[in-house]
Design an enzyme around this catalytic site. Structure first.
Site, PDB file in Angstrom:
ATOM      1  CG  ASP A 100      -2.088   0.934   1.096  1.00 12.81           C
ATOM      2  OD1 ASP A 100      -3.225   0.463   0.973  1.00 12.81           O
ATOM      3  OD2 ASP A 100      -1.849   2.169   1.118  1.00 12.81           O
ATOM      4  CG  ASN A 116     -12.210  -0.926   3.928  1.00  8.78           C
ATOM      5  OD1 ASN A 116     -12.633  -1.340   5.004  1.00  8.78           O
ATOM      6  ND2 ASN A 116     -11.040  -0.309   3.818  1.00  8.78           N
ATOM      7  N   GLY A 159     -15.413   3.069   3.837  1.00 10.04           N
ATOM      8  CA  GLY A 159     -14.157   3.729   3.486  1.00 10.04           C
ATOM      9  C   GLY A 159     -13.525   3.225   2.210  1.00 10.04           C
ATOM     10  CD  GLN A 160     -14.808  -0.650  -2.526  1.00 14.79           C
ATOM     11  OE1 GLN A 160     -15.933  -0.928  -2.119  1.00 14.79           O
ATOM     12  NE2 GLN A 160     -14.245  -1.258  -3.554  1.00 14.79           N
ATOM     13  CG  HIS A 195      -8.611  -2.909  -2.486  1.00 13.63           C
ATOM     14  ND1 HIS A 195      -9.582  -2.266  -3.226  1.00 13.63           N
ATOM     15  CD2 HIS A 195      -8.508  -2.214  -1.325  1.00 13.63           C
ATOM     16  CE1 HIS A 195     -10.038  -1.225  -2.545  1.00 13.63           C
ATOM     17  NE2 HIS A 195      -9.404  -1.173  -1.377  1.00 13.63           N
ATOM     18  CG  LEU A 196      -7.740  -9.775   1.412  1.00  9.67           C
ATOM     19  CD1 LEU A 196      -8.964  -9.564   2.296  1.00  9.67           C
ATOM     20  CD2 LEU A 196      -7.563 -11.270   1.122  1.00  9.67           C
ATOM     21  CG  HIS A 197      -6.926  -3.203   3.024  1.00  7.24           C
ATOM     22  ND1 HIS A 197      -6.207  -2.033   2.944  1.00  7.24           N
ATOM     23  CD2 HIS A 197      -8.122  -2.946   2.440  1.00  7.24           C
ATOM     24  CE1 HIS A 197      -6.937  -1.094   2.344  1.00  7.24           C
ATOM     25  NE2 HIS A 197      -8.109  -1.624   2.022  1.00  7.24           N
TER      26      HIS A 197
END
Ligand code: 5GP
Ligand code: ZN
Length: 113
Positions: free
Chosen positions: A30, A86, A92-93, A99-101
């Site tokens: 990120d 998200n 908060g997207q 996408h997987l944090h």
């Protein structure tokens, strides 16, 4: 999608620190990390969020979690890590490509903000 930031990263058109890549999935660090490890795992296919990906290709959604586990292992997160998807503005997207944090490397409090 030509105007999608994460499609651009997956295509190699936008630079990112890639930590994993195969024919279906890319993982990269990120730009604004919230923990010592903060990696985003994405499918190369464009889907808006987890629900759309689950509807279109549930196996691929499962594979994101498998890649996240590989990233966690290679970053030494044996003590634990957090996976976050998200979905939608209230969560908060900000990038509308699922996408997987993968977050870890520090204590993560609960509940999240
Ligand atoms: P969201 O808020 O949509 O769940 O997460 C989007 C994430 O993408 C944020 O954590 C943000 O820091 C990250 N991000 C936004 N733009 C870029 C970029 O150009 N490169 C990288 N590597 N990460 C980005
Ligand atoms: Zn996309």
């Amino acid at each position: 999608m030509s105007d999608c930031l994460f499609c651009g990263i997956a295509a190699g058109e936008i630079p990112a620190e890639i930590v994993y890549s195969d024919g279906a999935i890319v993982a990269f660090r990120d730009l604004n990390p919230q923990a010592p490890t903060h990696v985003l795992v994405i499918p190369r296919e464009h889907h808006v969020d987890a629900a759309h990906l689950a509807a279109a290709n549930p196996a691929l959604l499962g594979r994101l979690a498998g890649v996240a586990a590989e990233v966690a292992e290679s970053d030494g997160l044996g003590g634990g890590y957090r996976l976050v998807l998200n979905s939608g503005a209230d969560a908060g997207q900000t990038v509308n490509h699922v996408h997987l944090h993968v977050l870890g490397g520090r204590h993560l409090s609960w509940p999240p903000g």
